[in-house]
Design a protein around this motif. Structure first.
Motif, PDB file in Angstrom:
ATOM      1  N   PRO B 187      55.455  82.290  69.954  1.00  0.00           N
ATOM      2  CA  PRO B 187      55.280  81.192  68.995  1.00  0.00           C
ATOM      3  C   PRO B 187      53.935  80.477  69.146  1.00  0.00           C
ATOM      4  O   PRO B 187      53.326  80.089  68.146  1.00  0.00           O
ATOM      5  N   LEU B 190      51.199  82.676  67.666  1.00  0.00           N
ATOM      6  CA  LEU B 190      51.376  82.749  66.211  1.00  0.00           C
ATOM      7  C   LEU B 190      50.788  81.502  65.551  1.00  0.00           C
ATOM      8  O   LEU B 190      50.049  81.577  64.570  1.00  0.00           O
ATOM      9  N   SER B 191      51.095  80.345  66.111  1.00  0.00           N
ATOM     10  CA  SER B 191      50.645  79.098  65.528  1.00  0.00           C
ATOM     11  C   SER B 191      49.133  78.928  65.700  1.00  0.00           C
ATOM     12  O   SER B 191      48.421  78.589  64.761  1.00  0.00           O
ATOM     13  N   GLY B 194      46.987  81.559  63.790  1.00  0.00           N
ATOM     14  CA  GLY B 194      47.041  81.232  62.364  1.00  0.00           C
ATOM     15  C   GLY B 194      46.066  80.116  62.032  1.00  0.00           C
ATOM     16  O   GLY B 194      45.333  80.186  61.044  1.00  0.00           O
ATOM     17  N   TYR B 195      46.042  79.103  62.888  1.00  0.00           N
ATOM     18  CA  TYR B 195      45.138  77.980  62.650  1.00  0.00           C
ATOM     19  C   TYR B 195      43.680  78.423  62.698  1.00  0.00           C
ATOM     20  O   TYR B 195      42.841  77.935  61.941  1.00  0.00           O
ATOM     21  N   LEU B 249      50.417  81.209  55.732  1.00  0.00           N
ATOM     22  CA  LEU B 249      50.611  81.024  57.181  1.00  0.00           C
ATOM     23  C   LEU B 249      51.879  80.236  57.466  1.00  0.00           C
ATOM     24  O   LEU B 249      52.616  80.535  58.398  1.00  0.00           O
ATOM     25  N   SER B 250      52.116  79.221  56.626  1.00  0.00           N
ATOM     26  CA  SER B 250      53.321  78.419  56.853  1.00  0.00           C
ATOM     27  C   SER B 250      54.587  79.249  56.586  1.00  0.00           C
ATOM     28  O   SER B 250      55.574  79.126  57.302  1.00  0.00           O
ATOM     29  N   ARG B 253      55.026  81.471  59.622  1.00  0.00           N
ATOM     30  CA  ARG B 253      55.554  80.699  60.755  1.00  0.00           C
ATOM     31  C   ARG B 253      57.045  80.439  60.571  1.00  0.00           C
ATOM     32  O   ARG B 253      57.828  80.542  61.490  1.00  0.00           O
ATOM     33  N   ARG B 254      57.417  80.092  59.320  1.00  0.00           N
ATOM     34  CA  ARG B 254      58.835  79.791  59.055  1.00  0.00           C
ATOM     35  C   ARG B 254      59.686  81.044  59.268  1.00  0.00           C
ATOM     36  O   ARG B 254      60.769  80.987  59.811  1.00  0.00           O
ATOM     37  N   LYS B 257      60.047  81.676  62.945  1.00  0.00           N
ATOM     38  CA  LYS B 257      60.703  80.590  63.668  1.00  0.00           C
ATOM     39  C   LYS B 257      62.121  81.007  64.097  1.00  0.00           C
ATOM     40  O   LYS B 257      62.619  80.600  65.133  1.00  0.00           O
ATOM     41  N   GLN B 265      57.127  89.126  68.297  1.00  0.00           N
ATOM     42  CA  GLN B 265      56.177  88.350  67.483  1.00  0.00           C
ATOM     43  C   GLN B 265      54.736  88.756  67.816  1.00  0.00           C
ATOM     44  O   GLN B 265      53.910  88.958  66.917  1.00  0.00           O
ATOM     45  N   LEU B 519      47.441  73.955  69.968  1.00  0.00           N
ATOM     46  CA  LEU B 519      47.593  74.697  68.727  1.00  0.00           C
ATOM     47  C   LEU B 519      46.530  74.344  67.717  1.00  0.00           C
ATOM     48  O   LEU B 519      46.145  75.172  66.910  1.00  0.00           O
TER      49      LEU B 519
END
Lengths: 247, 521
Positions: B187, B190-191, B194-195, B249-250, B253-254, B257, B265, B519
């Motif tokens: 996680p 991933l976050s 992505g950012y 990206l959101s 992430r969802r 999750k 992942q 993050l």
């Protein structure tokens, strides 16, 4: 006695069903009212409706004939709430938290000055003394206090607010019997020794039947409805069975 | 006398005082015609150019920028993960029982991180000439190092009890590391990765502004020729791409999750990165950017010791360093103090919604363009440079603060409002207080970024190390360039070490960084 709070035909719905179902009641000045009922009966919702933080789906909630959803700052200040989770500002110290009870009467500059370093310490000390805490904790972070001390700070904040009506949401919950008795007496004493002309009014939700005798009146909720609203001395075994029974 | 003990909320608002000298200075140097140009720029926002050639050029530009960003992002992410593992103490301690190789790799990686991608771009431009690889490599070098730092920090701050347990049970080093530390990394990576895509897109745009192609070049040409309608065509295209990326990206992430398997992942993420890397190259070729062109390699001449000594004596160090520090402090003050100040003054839903749009626009416009825009009505000065740098970072800080507030319970706000406190005081005590500590921790990190970014606005400020560096690069004075880069790197590393301590102080942790800082960095 002057009528302070009027709740007329209030319904509050949620995705799980009705939280409050056709509530009609009024609270007069100086009354000390116990709000009882099993978990999920709607006590917290009723208190939230009474202080205007929860807008009902239908019905009216009036504070001295003004709708609680449109109260001015000075009017809103007259209703003080002790939340079950206390809602203290963890980043601030005890004095700053107590002062946050006075924000209704102060401007933004005062609020900023209080964050720069606590002000009006004399008033804070007086409130602390009334709840039985030493003034040495004034500069302590609230996050460093014990559960009982935090509860007293929250009550001190309430006293700093100088409300006419105190709404307390299960303040005795999870306290040992001795501490519960002490906290209850803080409320009862501080409602009687108010620095105003009239006595403060108290609406407190609680579970312990042994404390009901200290109140003038008991209102019981069951599944969001008022099932009992009589003087405390009328509460007998049968009434308790009605309130807490499964039927 | 009352002892002052400023609390985190007031310490977050305090830096906004930097706005005063900056705005006064800009107001004094405001020149005639500035107001008209400003009004024309604002009006053009609702009338972007829809001429076929402008739109076509914009589409081509945004494709080049996006493909460049995707390629450099995927390459830097893959390299960063590998180097992050190689620079984690826990990895070396598990394999060798010693951590010194990790410490050395981390120290070496700090250097590429300290130099802004623009500077890498300008240096590479001298070495290989104008090539599409310049922008890509310029982003890959510092981003790899940034990703590596976060990966190694995350690995080193994880609880090691499970790892010790597995080792004692006889598991091999690799399998013990993967089993004990791998799942929690999913996680986080991933976050964070992505950012970094959003950062890469912004980086590619800035490099475009300095002539390396893409939408940045279109924006710079349009603004310099005062074609505000064309500027807005490019800006809206950029906004659409950024918004779409954020949504994608959101969604990703969802989706992830609900997947508890961190290793899965990471595996999927690496596959996606490789696919995107492979797809970006033909995409760039499709818009006539030939990555296969041979590079004209001409290495930078190494300065002699005498030249270096002369360079050290020739440059006014005190003035250069102090103006860089002043620029950093002013820009950081504006960036840190403005979002909470604005939210405190306009805490209504409408106010917050308008501020969200403004933060978005400020993030969208690349820093050099904001600077060029300010120069339309003001003379070049340190104040203009600070405002341009601060304005862009307001967008970043504003978004971060808003996201933090959105995730926070509104119980305290309701409680304060119920006491009759005014909307502003209730927001300050009941809403912002809860976020102020993590906001300050992130602000400390952001100061590092701002120090690195001073190089981007150096020309506008006409002062500071960034300005001198670009001047020395322009005059091919490699001795000065070498010394300046060394000093700039040292300053950045010192700043990084100070702000690291500040972050630990604000978060109350001695080792582990707050997730939000990790993050968002």
């Amino acid at each position: 006695m002057r009528r302070l709070l009027d709740i007329r035909g209030v319904f509050v719905h949620s995705s799980r069903g009705s939280r409050l179902n056709d509530i009609n009641l009024s609270i007069s000045s100086g009354e000390r009212v116990a709000l009882v009922g099993s978990n999920g009966s709607g006590k917290s919702s009723l208190l939230a409706v009474a202080n205007g933080s929860l807008i009902p789906d239908s019905g009216k909630v009036l504070w001295q004939n003004y709708s609680t959803s449109n109260l001015r700052q000075r009017q809103r200040q007259k209703i003080g709430t002790l939340w079950q989770d206390l809602r203290l500002v963890e980043e601030l110290n005890v004095a700053q938290n107590i002062n946050s009870g006075a924000l209704a009467n102060r401007n933004l500059l005062w609020a900023l000055a209080n964050l720069l370093g606590p002000i009006e310490l004399k008033a804070c000390s007086e409130c602390l003394e009334k709840v039985g805490l030493s003034t040495s904790v004034l500069s302590a972070k609230v996050s460093e206090l014990s559960g009982g001390q935090r509860q007293r700070v929250a009550i001190a904040r309430l006293l700093r607010q100088k409300p006419e009506l105190i709404l307390a949401d299960e303040p005795l919950f999870s306290l040992d019997p001795i501490l519960a008795e002490e906290i209850l007496h803080l409320f009862l004493d501080n409602t009687m020794t108010s620095d105003m002309d009239e006595e403060r009014t108290l609406l407190m939700s609680l579970h312990q039947p042994c404390f009901f005798q200290h109140f003038d009146r008991v209102i019981a909720l069951k599944s969001g409805r008022v099932v009992f609203d009589q003087p405390a001395n009328c509460l007998d075994e049968e009434a308790l069975a009605l309130i807490y029974g499964s039927a | 006398m009352r002892r002052l003990s400023p609390t985190p909320p007031i310490l977050s608002l305090w830096p906004a005082l930097a706005l005063l000298p900056v705005l006064i200075s800009i107001f004094i140097s405001f020149h005639n015609g500035g107001a008209t140009l400003l009004w024309e720029f604002i009006c053009a926002a609702v009338h972007p150019s829809i001429q076929a050639e402008v739109v076509q050029s914009g589409f081509r530009g945004i494709q080049i920028t996006l493909a460049t960003a995707l390629l450099s992002w995927s390459l830097s992410s893959i390299c960063g993960i590998c180097l992050g593992i190689a620079s984690a103490r826990v990895v070396w301690e598990t394999f060798l029982g010693e951590s010194w190789p990790a410490i050395w790799i981390r120290r070496i990686l700090a250097i590429p991180r300290a130099i802004h991608e623009l500077l890498w771009g300008l240096l590479l431009l001298q070495m290989v000439g104008l090539s599409p690889w310049v922008a890509i490599v310029a982003i890959v070098i510092p981003y790899t190092s940034l990703v590596a730092r976060v990966v190694s920090d995350q690995l080193d701050t994880q609880d090691r009890r499970a790892l010790r347990g597995l080792k004692q049970a006889g598991a091999g080093s690799s399998s013990a590391l993967i089993t004990a530390l791998g799942p929690a990394m999913g996680p986080v990576l991933l976050s964070y990765i992505g950012y970094r895509l959003e950062c890469a897109l912004r980086g590619a745009t800035v490099l475009g502004v300095f002539g390396l192609g893409g939408i940045g070049t279109d924006l710079q040409l349009a603004l310099q020729s005062l074609q505000f309608n064309d500027v807005w065509t490019a800006l809206w295209l950029l906004a659409a791409v950024m918004f779409s990326l954020e949504q994608i990206l959101s969604l990703i992430r969802r989706y992830f999750k609900f997947s508890k398997n961190g290793i899965w992942q990471i595996f999927i993420m690496l596959i996606v990165l490789l696919i995107l890397c492979a797809l970006s190259i033909p995409w760039l070729n499709a818009v006539d950017i030939n990555l296969g062109e041979p590079l004209h390699w001409s290495p930078l001449p190494l300065p002699t010791v005498d030249e270096l000594v002369n360079a050290i004596h020739a440059l006014p160090w005190i003035q250069l360093i102090s103006s860089t520090m002043l620029l950093t402090v002013l820009a950081a003050g504006i960036a840190i103090g403005t979002p909470p100040l604005a939210m405190m003054l306009w805490p209504s839903r409408l106010g917050i919604a308008i501020q969200r749009i403004i933060w978005g626009l400020l993030r969208l416009i690349p820093i050099p363009l904001t600077a060029l825009f300010l120069l339309l009505f003001s003379k070049p000065s340190l104040a203009v440079a600070a405002l341009a740098l601060g304005a862009h970072n307001i967008g970043v800080m504003g978004r971060l603060l808003q996201e933090g507030l959105d995730q926070q319970s509104d119980n305290n706000l309701k409680a304060l409002s119920a006491t009759g406190a005014g909307a502003r005081s209730a927001w300050l005590y009941g809403c912002f207080s809860g976020q102020s500590r993590s906001y300050l921790a992130y602000a400390a990190y952001r100061m590092d970024v701002i120090l690195r970014e001073t190089v981007v606005v150096g020309l506008v400020g006409g002062t500071g190390l960034g300005w001198q560096l670009i001047e020395s690069l322009g005059s091919f004075n490699w001795a000065q360039v070498s010394v300046l880069i060394t000093v700039f790197t040292a300053l950045t590393l010192i700043g990084e070490s100070i702000t690291d301590r500040l972050r630990y102080h604000w978060t109350g942790f001695t080792k582990k960084l707050p997730m939000v800082v990790d993050l968002q960095s």
